[in-house]
Structure formats: C-alpha cells, structure tokens
Design an enzyme around this catalytic site. Structure first.
Site, short mmCIF file in Angstrom:
data_model
loop_
_atom_site.label_atom_id
_atom_site.label_comp_id
_atom_site.label_asym_id
_atom_site.label_seq_id
_atom_site.Cartn_x
_atom_site.Cartn_y
_atom_site.Cartn_z
N TYR A 38 13.08 -1.41 3.48
CA TYR A 38 12.74 -2.57 4.39
C TYR A 38 11.11 -3.12 4.38
O TYR A 38 10.53 -1.99 4.67
CB TYR A 38 13.27 -2.56 5.96
N ASP B 90 10.39 -28.97 -8.43
CA ASP B 90 11.24 -27.68 -8.60
C ASP B 90 11.34 -27.48 -10.17
O ASP B 90 12.05 -28.25 -11.05
CB ASP B 90 12.91 -28.11 -8.15
N LYS C 24 15.88 -18.11 -14.95
CA LYS C 24 16.36 -18.92 -16.23
C LYS C 24 15.48 -18.64 -17.35
O LYS C 24 15.30 -17.79 -17.91
CB LYS C 24 16.47 -20.21 -15.69
N1 PLP Z 1 16.83 -25.63 -8.64
C1 PLP Z 1 17.27 -26.15 -9.90
C2 PLP Z 1 16.35 -27.11 -10.57
C3 PLP Z 1 18.30 -25.39 -10.41
O1 PLP Z 1 18.71 -25.72 -11.47
C4 PLP Z 1 18.75 -24.39 -9.45
C5 PLP Z 1 19.78 -23.62 -10.01
O2 PLP Z 1 20.83 -24.06 -11.15
C6 PLP Z 1 18.44 -24.07 -8.31
C7 PLP Z 1 17.34 -24.67 -7.52
C8 PLP Z 1 18.93 -22.94 -7.44
O3 PLP Z 1 19.05 -21.84 -7.75
P1 PLP Z 1 20.07 -20.56 -7.09
O4 PLP Z 1 21.04 -20.64 -7.73
O5 PLP Z 1 18.91 -19.38 -7.35
O6 PLP Z 1 19.82 -21.02 -5.63
#
Ligand code: PLP
Length: 422
Positions: free
Chosen positions: A59, A205, A234
């Site tokens: 932890y 994102d 990814k």
């Molecule tokens: N943001 C984007 C652009 C994504 O394509 C994804 C997942 O496919 C996520 C966030 C979410 O990731 P997680 O599945 O780890 O929550």
C-alpha cells in the site's frame, strides 16, 4: 501452517488449473489471431514482469515523501522515476501516474477544475468520442451540461468552425479534445485558440495516440493543453493504466483530486510498469515503431480502398482505419463475428451519422499498433486486407473462413509472440 507455506510457493497452474488454463488459452489466441483492435497492443515481457511483481503486496497512499504508510522507500522511488520519465517523455510540467484507467484519469482532470452543473464541450460518442466525454450514462453526462461537437458530414473530419461556434454559444468550462475512433490528425493549437477565446480550459485525452505522440508520429497536445490525460495500454504499449499531465498551476489540484479525491492507494505494479513503458517509449526504436504503426495503417487503408471499401474520412493519419461497411452489405456486428471466426480480431464501431443501433453499427474500426509490435510491415498489411475482404465478401462461407483462419495462424506463426512465455 505448513499447508499455508507450501501454498505460497505453488504456481498458478498447480493452485488454480481452471484459471491457468484459460490464461494459456488466451495466450494461444493472441499468438494465432491477427489483432486489429485499435486500442490494444502487445506489451514487452518486461512490462508484464512489473505487473506480476511483489509490488502487488504494497500500500502506498499519498505521494512520494508524503506517504500514509511505512515501508515505502522503494515504491516511492519507483513512483518518482515514473513521474520524472513521464514529464521528460512528453515535455510536461507535472505528471500524476496513479490513475487506474483512462476513465479515472479523465475524472481526475475534470474534477480538478469543474463543479457539478458546469458546461463541457466534447466530441460526440457516435462521431468518435469516448463515453467519458459526456455520454448520458457516464458520470460526465450525469454531472455536467454537455454540448457535443461532431464531424462535418462531407469531409467526416472535425469541423473546427462548428467547435468554435458551439463554444461561443455554450461558454463551456472545459473543452475536451481527443477521441476513440477518429482516424485523422487533431489540430490541438486550433482547439486551444478556441478554448482561450471563450475562457475554457482545454483537456486533451490522448489515450489513443499517446504512443504516436511519444514517438513523434503525431503532434503533441502537451504545449497546447492545460491537462492531458492518457491510458498507457494503447499505442504507448505499456501496462493497463493511465496518467495525467498538467501545467504547473494545476499540479496541486490534480494531485489532490486523484488522491484522496477519486482513488485510494495506487496500483504499484502498474506504476512500475508505467515507468518502464515511459523509458522504452523514449528510446529511438520507439520512434521507428510509431512511424511504422502509421505506415501500416496507411498501407491497410490503401489496400482496403482498392478492394472497394469506403474509408470514413477518406483515409488515415494515425493508427486507425474506420470502414463504412454499407457498400459491402454487411453490418459491423456481423463483420466482427465473421472476422473473429476467421482469426482476425476487430470491433464493430459506429460511423458518423450511422443509421444502425450502437450494438449493430455500419462500421468496423481497425488499428495497427498490435500487428506492428509483432514486427509486421506494409506487405503483411496487404495480406491482412485481402483476407478481410475475402471474409466480408462471403461471411457465410465456412470453407473460406477456415482457409483464412489457417492463413492468419500461419502469418501469426511467422511473427512469433512471447516465445519465452509459457
Ligand atoms: N479515453 C479514450 C479516448 C479512450 O479511447 C478510452 C478507452 O477506450 C478511454 C479514455 C478509457 O480508458 P479505460 O478503458 O482505461 O477507462
């Protein structure tokens, strides 16, 4: 007691043959199928070692040198290294490497600057956005006033004019750039100019393209965004997990929001594996990998176009090819199933203005990160595109499906995967 001690040393196979057998089956599936899911990849063995380590026993709530637990001297060093590597790799002021997933990373970024009821402008899910960008069933759709931008019906690319118009109209607190199924480059400078004009904060994102950004195959959102969120699993080819980068002024808010705001203790095996992932992504070989991912997507796209498929937006700039299957008279759902049976793994995906339901769809999303990690190049993309066409031209032909499946297994065998893993 004796039993307990013995049990501690027994392998998974010896202790839980059912789960061990299923893991082995999954390894065999990964070896023999051609993996075209755009959000998946094959991580180096070193990453799996971090994920399967004794760090799972520890932890470490809090941050390095401010932990709420004893015995953190090694794990806080690991976290520090992960933070420093993330900052260096992406040229960021600040990094938080604790988020467990991409959705949690987004939650942390939003909670750092938004209150319930605030406005958010983000991409429509059915035009390529993600659930955590404002879907009604997601916390974002429940907590914030969502306005969604989409793609232009003609070009099927982001209509920045519409983004600007919507931003002026709704005056959002946050604008979200980034997507899950968008095959073209994103102009982050343009997003930032729009955000600045209306006094919004830009959260990018980059989950899908993080590896391309790290490898110099896509422009970086970091200089243009107050927050950048990402997964590590990814294109970045790291462990299942996530991180958030932000400019210095938001560092304290972000850290407080991740812990204690939305999470408890970090998953330390993932933090260690993220550190290794950031190291590998900073090496020259990773640049070649990222460039090859993009070249492979272009090659796959070109051959599929030759074979008569309509490509959404007319092409690809990144790792994604989005197919409109309507001209082939098959739905995304049926295509995914037929390809799966033939040893090619893909996912059905809505295309912009899709007339089909989300569980059916008219589209198929393909991606090249995983096949590129296996060492495949343009030549193999041609073979895969031909196989895909063969299956989708006769989805009910069991003989053709079997023939493609054995060809795909042969192709997989020519690019061995995890030979040292048993
Ligand atoms: N943001 C984007 C652009 C994504 O394509 C994804 C997942 O496919 C996520 C966030 C979410 O990731 P997680 O599945 O780890 O929550």
């Amino acid at each position: 007691m004796a039993f307990f001690n013995e049990m501690m040393e027994v392998s998974l196979e010896g202790l839980d043959a059912e789960i061990s057998g299923l893991i082995n089956s999954e390894l065999e599936r990964q070896r023999t199928h051609i993996e075209l899911i755009a959000s998946e990849n094959f991580v180096p063995r070193a990453i799996m070692e971090g994920m399967g380590s004794v760090l799972t026993n520890k932890y470490a709530e809090g941050y390095p040198h401010k932990k709420y637990y004893g015995g953190c001297e090694f794990v806080e060093r690991i976290e520090e290294i992960a933070i420093e590597r993330a900052k260096k790799l992406f040229g960021a002021d600040h990094a938080n490497v604790q988020p467990h997933s991409g959705s949690t990373a987004n939650q942390a970024a939003y909670f750092s600057v938004m209150n319930p009821g605030d406005g958010m402008l983000a991409m429509r899910l059915d035009h390529g956005g993600h659930l955590s960008h404002g879907h009604p069933l997601n916390f974002t759709g429940m907590m914030y006033k969502i306005t969604a931008y989409g793609v232009d019906p003609e070009t099927e690319t982001i209509d920045y004019g519409e983004v600007a118009r919507l931003a002026r109209e709704c005056g959002p607190k946050v604008i979200v750039a980034g997507a899950s199924a968008y095959p073209r480059a994103i102009d982050f400078a343009r997003f930032r100019a729009i955000a600045d004009e209306v006094g919004a904060i830009l959260v990018t994102d980059m989950a899908h393209i993080a590896g391309l950004v790290a490898g110099g195959a896509h422009d970086s959102p970091v200089p243009h965004s107050q927050f950048v969120t990402s997964t590590t699993h990814k294109t970045l080819r790291g462990p299942r997990g996530a991180f958030v980068l932000c400019s210095a002024e938001y560092a304290r808010d972000l850290d407080r929001t991740v812990f204690p705001g939305v999470q408890g203790g970090p998953l330390l095996p993932a933090v260690a594996a993220k550190a290794t992932c950031f190291k590998l992504a900073g090496e020259p070989e990773f640049k070649s990998y990222a460039a090859q991912v993009v070249r492979n997507a272009a090659a796959l796209c070109a051959r599929l176009r030759e074979r008569g498929f309509r490509i959404v937006s007319g092409g690809t700039d990144n790792h994604i090819v989005l197919l409109d299957l309507r001209s082939k008279g098959i739905t995304g759902k049926a295509a995914e199933r037929a390809l799966e049976a033939a040893g090619i793994t893909t996912n059905k995906n809505a295309i912009p203005f899709d007339p089909e339901k989300p569980m059916v769809t008219s589209g198929l999303r393909l991606g090249t990160p995983a096949v590129t990690s296996r060492g495949m190049k343009e030549e193999q993309m041609g073979l895969i595109a031909d196989a895909l066409d063969e299956v989708l031209s006769a989805p009910d032909d069991a003989g053709a499906s079997r023939a493609v499946r054995s060809r795909m297994a042969e192709l997989g065998a020519a690019f061995p995967l995890y030979e040292s893993v048993r």
